[in-house]
Every structure is written in structure tokens, then in C-alpha cells.
Scaffold this motif. Structure first.
Motif, PDB file in Angstrom:
ATOM      1  N   LEU A 176      41.859  62.656  52.404  1.00  0.00           N
ATOM      2  CA  LEU A 176      42.194  63.788  51.561  1.00  0.00           C
ATOM      3  C   LEU A 176      42.266  63.326  50.113  1.00  0.00           C
ATOM      4  N   VAL A 177      41.460  63.942  49.270  1.00  0.00           N
ATOM      5  CA  VAL A 177      41.483  63.654  47.828  1.00  0.00           C
ATOM      6  C   VAL A 177      42.226  64.796  47.162  1.00  0.00           C
ATOM      7  N   ARG A 178      43.242  64.456  46.366  1.00  0.00           N
ATOM      8  CA  ARG A 178      44.032  65.489  45.673  1.00  0.00           C
ATOM      9  C   ARG A 178      43.679  65.565  44.219  1.00  0.00           C
ATOM     10  N   VAL A 207      35.231  49.260  47.676  1.00  0.00           N
ATOM     11  CA  VAL A 207      36.201  50.119  46.995  1.00  0.00           C
ATOM     12  C   VAL A 207      35.506  51.422  46.613  1.00  0.00           C
ATOM     13  N   TRP A 208      36.055  52.555  47.093  1.00  0.00           N
ATOM     14  CA  TRP A 208      35.552  53.865  46.673  1.00  0.00           C
ATOM     15  C   TRP A 208      36.503  54.394  45.618  1.00  0.00           C
ATOM     16  N   THR A 209      35.996  54.637  44.436  1.00  0.00           N
ATOM     17  CA  THR A 209      36.802  55.079  43.305  1.00  0.00           C
ATOM     18  C   THR A 209      36.835  56.599  43.156  1.00  0.00           C
ATOM     19  N   ARG A 210      36.540  57.290  44.251  1.00  0.00           N
ATOM     20  CA  ARG A 210      36.518  58.759  44.292  1.00  0.00           C
ATOM     21  C   ARG A 210      35.397  59.336  43.438  1.00  0.00           C
ATOM     22  N   GLY A 224      28.280  59.240  39.792  1.00  0.00           N
ATOM     23  CA  GLY A 224      29.343  58.642  38.993  1.00  0.00           C
ATOM     24  C   GLY A 224      30.431  59.618  38.575  1.00  0.00           C
ATOM     25  N   ASP A 225      30.345  60.864  39.047  1.00  0.00           N
ATOM     26  CA  ASP A 225      31.349  61.879  38.709  1.00  0.00           C
ATOM     27  C   ASP A 225      32.493  61.846  39.716  1.00  0.00           C
ATOM     28  N   LEU A 226      33.715  62.095  39.246  1.00  0.00           N
ATOM     29  CA  LEU A 226      34.849  62.197  40.162  1.00  0.00           C
ATOM     30  C   LEU A 226      34.629  63.361  41.114  1.00  0.00           C
ATOM     31  N   VAL A 227      34.942  63.161  42.387  1.00  0.00           N
ATOM     32  CA  VAL A 227      34.773  64.235  43.361  1.00  0.00           C
ATOM     33  C   VAL A 227      35.921  65.229  43.222  1.00  0.00           C
ATOM     34  N   PRO A 228      35.671  66.487  43.548  1.00  0.00           N
ATOM     35  CA  PRO A 228      36.754  67.467  43.494  1.00  0.00           C
ATOM     36  C   PRO A 228      37.729  67.251  44.646  1.00  0.00           C
ATOM     37  N   PRO A 229      38.949  67.776  44.511  1.00  0.00           N
ATOM     38  CA  PRO A 229      39.907  67.665  45.613  1.00  0.00           C
ATOM     39  C   PRO A 229      39.329  68.271  46.889  1.00  0.00           C
ATOM     40  N   GLY A 230      39.693  67.668  48.010  1.00  0.00           N
ATOM     41  CA  GLY A 230      39.224  68.181  49.290  1.00  0.00           C
ATOM     42  C   GLY A 230      39.278  67.106  50.353  1.00  0.00           C
ATOM     43  N   LEU A 231      38.781  67.458  51.524  1.00  0.00           N
ATOM     44  CA  LEU A 231      38.751  66.558  52.659  1.00  0.00           C
ATOM     45  C   LEU A 231      37.362  65.930  52.764  1.00  0.00           C
ATOM     46  N   TYR A 232      37.323  64.619  52.920  1.00  0.00           N
ATOM     47  CA  TYR A 232      36.059  63.878  53.001  1.00  0.00           C
ATOM     48  C   TYR A 232      36.040  63.027  54.263  1.00  0.00           C
ATOM     49  N   LEU A 233      34.846  62.788  54.763  1.00  0.00           N
ATOM     50  CA  LEU A 233      34.651  61.896  55.896  1.00  0.00           C
ATOM     51  C   LEU A 233      34.137  60.569  55.378  1.00  0.00           C
ATOM     52  N   VAL A 234      34.764  59.496  55.799  1.00  0.00           N
ATOM     53  CA  VAL A 234      34.367  58.145  55.401  1.00  0.00           C
ATOM     54  C   VAL A 234      33.838  57.437  56.642  1.00  0.00           C
ATOM     55  N   VAL A 235      32.538  57.174  56.656  1.00  0.00           N
ATOM     56  CA  VAL A 235      31.896  56.508  57.789  1.00  0.00           C
ATOM     57  C   VAL A 235      31.748  55.033  57.414  1.00  0.00           C
ATOM     58  N   ILE A 236      32.410  54.164  58.171  1.00  0.00           N
ATOM     59  CA  ILE A 236      32.410  52.731  57.864  1.00  0.00           C
ATOM     60  C   ILE A 236      31.677  51.991  58.976  1.00  0.00           C
ATOM     61  N   ARG A 294      31.014  61.529  52.998  1.00  0.00           N
ATOM     62  CA  ARG A 294      30.411  62.849  53.189  1.00  0.00           C
ATOM     63  C   ARG A 294      31.485  63.932  53.060  1.00  0.00           C
ATOM     64  N   THR A 295      31.059  65.126  52.704  1.00  0.00           N
ATOM     65  CA  THR A 295      31.972  66.262  52.765  1.00  0.00           C
ATOM     66  C   THR A 295      32.148  66.615  54.236  1.00  0.00           C
TER      67      THR A 295
END
Length: 71
Positions: free
Chosen positions: A69-71, A37-40, A45-57, A20-21
């Protein structure tokens, strides 16, 4: 070095992962046994833009939330 995010558990453990954003918008959902595996990429199927994301596992033993953080 890969920019992919790997989530691992026991070989037979079912994992669910929701990306999630920070505003709470859904980005992607993943599930699998033993490893995810999350490939961003988002749900389209589009690459996410740089930013901070929340990963709920979701593990068999509970749920964790991580900031990524995705750069």
C-alpha cells in the motif's frame, strides 16, 4: 523512516522485481544482486499515486507476490 521498499537476499543472489497495479498494468521493473530498492517511482521516474500495488519478486529459489500500500 524511509518510504522506500527494500528487498534483500543473499549477497550474490540475483533478484528481479516487477511492480504492477492491482489491475495488472506494469509500473516498474528492477533487478540487482543482494538488494533491490523501489523508491515508489514508475518506469518514467515519476512518483506513483497512492494505491495498492503488487510486487512480484523472483529469487533463485522461486517467486513471491506481495501487496504493498502506497500512501
Amino acid at each position: 523512516m524511509s518510504d522506500d521498499l527494500y528487498v534483500r537476499a543473499g549477497d550474490e543472489d540475483m533478484l528481479r522485481c516487477t511492480i504492477r497495479t492491482v489491475a495488472g498494468a506494469h509500473v516498474a521493473s528492477l533487478k540487482g544482486r543482494g538488494e533491490i530498492v523501489w523508491t515508489r517511482r514508475d518506469a518514467n521516474g515519476d512518483l506513483v499515486p497512492p494505491g495498492l500495488y503488487l510486487v512480484v519478486i523472483e529469487y533463485p529459489a522461486g517467486t513471491t507476490v506481495h501487496k504493498v500500500l502506497v500512501r
